[in-house]
Design a protein around this motif. Sequence first.
Motif, mmCIF file in Angstrom:
data_model
loop_
_atom_site.group_PDB
_atom_site.id
_atom_site.type_symbol
_atom_site.label_atom_id
_atom_site.label_comp_id
_atom_site.label_asym_id
_atom_site.label_seq_id
_atom_site.Cartn_x
_atom_site.Cartn_y
_atom_site.Cartn_z
ATOM 1 N N CYS A 161 0.822 -1.212 0.000
ATOM 2 C CA CYS A 161 0.000 0.000 0.000
ATOM 3 C C CYS A 161 0.854 1.259 0.000
ATOM 4 O O CYS A 161 1.954 1.291 0.547
ATOM 5 C CB CYS A 161 -0.914 0.024 1.230
ATOM 6 S SG CYS A 161 -2.272 -1.156 1.165
ATOM 7 N N SER A 162 0.294 2.301 -0.591
ATOM 8 C CA SER A 162 0.883 3.635 -0.521
ATOM 9 C C SER A 162 -0.256 4.641 -0.496
ATOM 10 O O SER A 162 -1.429 4.279 -0.666
ATOM 11 C CB SER A 162 1.802 3.883 -1.719
ATOM 12 O OG SER A 162 1.077 3.761 -2.933
ATOM 13 N N GLY A 163 0.065 5.894 -0.252
ATOM 14 C CA GLY A 163 -0.978 6.915 -0.190
ATOM 15 C C GLY A 163 -1.801 6.788 1.074
ATOM 16 O O GLY A 163 -1.290 6.446 2.150
ATOM 17 N N ASN A 164 -3.111 7.040 0.975
ATOM 18 C CA ASN A 164 -4.012 7.028 2.129
ATOM 19 C C ASN A 164 -4.706 5.680 2.258
ATOM 20 O O ASN A 164 -5.354 5.215 1.315
ATOM 21 C CB ASN A 164 -5.060 8.128 1.985
ATOM 22 C CG ASN A 164 -4.454 9.520 2.019
ATOM 23 O OD1 ASN A 164 -3.475 9.764 2.734
ATOM 24 N ND2 ASN A 164 -5.005 10.439 1.247
ATOM 25 N N VAL A 165 -4.583 5.079 3.435
ATOM 26 C CA VAL A 165 -5.230 3.804 3.729
ATOM 27 C C VAL A 165 -6.311 4.057 4.775
ATOM 28 O O VAL A 165 -6.013 4.551 5.869
ATOM 29 C CB VAL A 165 -4.224 2.761 4.251
ATOM 30 C CG1 VAL A 165 -4.933 1.470 4.630
ATOM 31 C CG2 VAL A 165 -3.156 2.488 3.197
ATOM 32 N N LEU A 166 -7.544 3.715 4.446
ATOM 33 C CA LEU A 166 -8.675 3.912 5.346
ATOM 34 C C LEU A 166 -9.162 2.561 5.833
ATOM 35 O O LEU A 166 -9.629 1.736 5.052
ATOM 36 C CB LEU A 166 -9.810 4.643 4.615
ATOM 37 C CG LEU A 166 -11.064 4.950 5.443
ATOM 38 C CD1 LEU A 166 -10.755 5.998 6.512
ATOM 39 C CD2 LEU A 166 -12.202 5.432 4.540
ATOM 40 N N VAL B 37 0.562 -2.101 7.504
ATOM 41 C CA VAL B 37 0.578 -0.963 6.575
ATOM 42 C C VAL B 37 1.947 -0.297 6.662
ATOM 43 O O VAL B 37 2.401 0.053 7.752
ATOM 44 C CB VAL B 37 -0.534 0.049 6.919
ATOM 45 C CG1 VAL B 37 -0.460 1.263 6.009
ATOM 46 C CG2 VAL B 37 -1.907 -0.618 6.818
ATOM 47 N N PRO B 38 2.641 -0.124 5.540
ATOM 48 C CA PRO B 38 4.009 0.426 5.591
ATOM 49 C C PRO B 38 4.023 1.893 6.003
ATOM 50 O O PRO B 38 3.014 2.603 5.899
ATOM 51 C CB PRO B 38 4.509 0.255 4.153
ATOM 52 C CG PRO B 38 3.266 0.252 3.322
ATOM 53 C CD PRO B 38 2.206 -0.415 4.164
ATOM 54 N N ASP B 39 5.176 2.342 6.459
ATOM 55 C CA ASP B 39 5.329 3.720 6.935
ATOM 56 C C ASP B 39 5.076 4.745 5.839
ATOM 57 O O ASP B 39 4.681 5.880 6.132
ATOM 58 C CB ASP B 39 6.739 3.920 7.508
ATOM 59 C CG ASP B 39 6.946 3.149 8.803
ATOM 60 O OD1 ASP B 39 5.933 2.783 9.441
ATOM 61 O OD2 ASP B 39 8.108 2.891 9.152
ATOM 62 N N ARG B 40 5.306 4.367 4.583
ATOM 63 C CA ARG B 40 5.120 5.338 3.495
ATOM 64 C C ARG B 40 3.644 5.664 3.267
ATOM 65 O O ARG B 40 3.320 6.650 2.601
ATOM 66 C CB ARG B 40 5.723 4.800 2.198
ATOM 67 C CG ARG B 40 5.019 3.573 1.647
ATOM 68 C CD ARG B 40 5.562 3.157 0.286
ATOM 69 N NE ARG B 40 4.918 1.932 -0.184
ATOM 70 C CZ ARG B 40 5.322 0.710 0.120
ATOM 71 N NH1 ARG B 40 6.393 0.556 0.900
ATOM 72 N NH2 ARG B 40 4.692 -0.351 -0.342
ATOM 73 N N ALA B 41 2.739 4.834 3.805
ATOM 74 C CA ALA B 41 1.302 5.064 3.661
ATOM 75 C C ALA B 41 0.767 5.769 4.900
ATOM 76 O O ALA B 41 1.295 5.629 6.006
ATOM 77 C CB ALA B 41 0.568 3.748 3.446
ATOM 78 N N ALA B 42 -0.295 6.547 4.722
ATOM 79 C CA ALA B 42 -0.950 7.247 5.834
ATOM 80 C C ALA B 42 -2.174 6.441 6.255
ATOM 81 O O ALA B 42 -3.143 6.335 5.498
ATOM 82 C CB ALA B 42 -1.348 8.657 5.403
ATOM 83 N N TYR B 43 -2.114 5.874 7.454
ATOM 84 C CA TYR B 43 -3.201 5.028 7.962
ATOM 85 C C TYR B 43 -4.207 5.871 8.738
ATOM 86 O O TYR B 43 -3.841 6.752 9.520
ATOM 87 C CB TYR B 43 -2.636 3.953 8.873
ATOM 88 C CG TYR B 43 -3.683 3.105 9.576
ATOM 89 C CD1 TYR B 43 -4.115 1.900 9.036
ATOM 90 C CD2 TYR B 43 -4.245 3.514 10.793
ATOM 91 C CE1 TYR B 43 -5.069 1.118 9.674
ATOM 92 C CE2 TYR B 43 -5.196 2.744 11.441
ATOM 93 C CZ TYR B 43 -5.609 1.553 10.876
ATOM 94 O OH TYR B 43 -6.553 0.792 11.527
ATOM 95 N N ARG B 44 -5.498 5.568 8.526
ATOM 96 C CA ARG B 44 -6.558 6.188 9.320
ATOM 97 C C ARG B 44 -7.618 5.138 9.624
ATOM 98 O O ARG B 44 -8.084 4.429 8.716
ATOM 99 C CB ARG B 44 -7.193 7.360 8.577
ATOM 100 C CG ARG B 44 -8.280 8.064 9.390
ATOM 101 C CD ARG B 44 -8.954 9.158 8.590
ATOM 102 N NE ARG B 44 -10.000 9.822 9.363
ATOM 103 C CZ ARG B 44 -10.881 10.673 8.858
ATOM 104 N NH1 ARG B 44 -10.842 10.978 7.572
ATOM 105 N NH2 ARG B 44 -11.807 11.218 9.621
ATOM 106 N N GLY B 45 -8.001 5.013 10.888
ATOM 107 C CA GLY B 45 -9.035 4.071 11.288
ATOM 108 C C GLY B 45 -10.316 4.795 11.656
ATOM 109 O O GLY B 45 -10.292 5.791 12.395
ATOM 110 N N ILE B 46 -11.452 4.317 11.130
ATOM 111 C CA ILE B 46 -12.754 4.873 11.492
ATOM 112 C C ILE B 46 -13.682 3.732 11.890
ATOM 113 O O ILE B 46 -13.511 2.590 11.473
ATOM 114 C CB ILE B 46 -13.391 5.705 10.346
ATOM 115 C CG1 ILE B 46 -13.763 4.812 9.157
ATOM 116 C CG2 ILE B 46 -12.470 6.831 9.925
ATOM 117 C CD1 ILE B 46 -14.552 5.540 8.072
ATOM 118 N N ASP B 47 -14.669 4.069 12.724
ATOM 119 C CA ASP B 47 -15.625 3.053 13.172
ATOM 120 C C ASP B 47 -16.908 3.745 13.606
ATOM 121 O O ASP B 47 -16.913 4.949 13.915
ATOM 122 C CB ASP B 47 -15.038 2.238 14.333
ATOM 123 C CG ASP B 47 -15.528 0.797 14.333
ATOM 124 O OD1 ASP B 47 -16.657 0.550 13.855
ATOM 125 O OD2 ASP B 47 -14.794 -0.078 14.827
#
Length: 239
Positions: A26-31, A44-54
Amino acid sequence: LASVRRLLDLQAASIWRDLNDILPSCSGNVLDVGCGAQPYRNLVPDRAAYRGIDTNRALRDFGYSVPDTTYYDGDTWPVESAEVDTVLATETLEHVPDPAAFLAEARRCLRPAGRLVLTVPFAARWHFIPHDYWRFTPSGLKLLLERNGFEVTLIWARGNALTVACYKTMALLLPFWFDASGTVVLRAFSRLFALVLSPLILLPALLGAASLRAGGGNDCLGYTVVAVAPESDFTAETT
């Protein structure tokens, strides 16, 4: 703790095995939608921006309340249109009353050609009762995704009949370790009985883990799905 859980929970082990092949690219934004305790965030690799929603019902209905998670009300995700490169939803779709609306939100949030990664259970007990609504077949998943504008690139069965047999055997034995009901004497007897049964728990755990290497079958723990949003999405471009 996560490693121990994967030893004793073949569902979690099978999901980890598949996502370990998918998420590191993965790269870019991961939702991560319906992220729960965010068990796969470390993949998720460091180069990707992780965001968790619930959902804001996560604590009440599922027992999850995790820092660094965005909780939201209603069916609309708190995410701008076409800003996400990968939507991840692990063991979430079966808890969604309207899967088509969920997939419409995924498509709205994904950039053109963005990737949707799903896992769903198949041979799993009714859980988080009553908030467990569906079991999906590969045909049903493909139909549902294509009707909502996605192109399915992979549907992979997690495990096979042997994996399921081991999983069900462990499901019968493990409750003796964690039974908190009854008197102190009964709980002590349950733990003692569980200690005697320990070899019978370890054997299917190891056999089930080994069976995951044999590939998937029609009788399986669940499915892992990768689908792609359209290259040009009029809805996303004009929302």
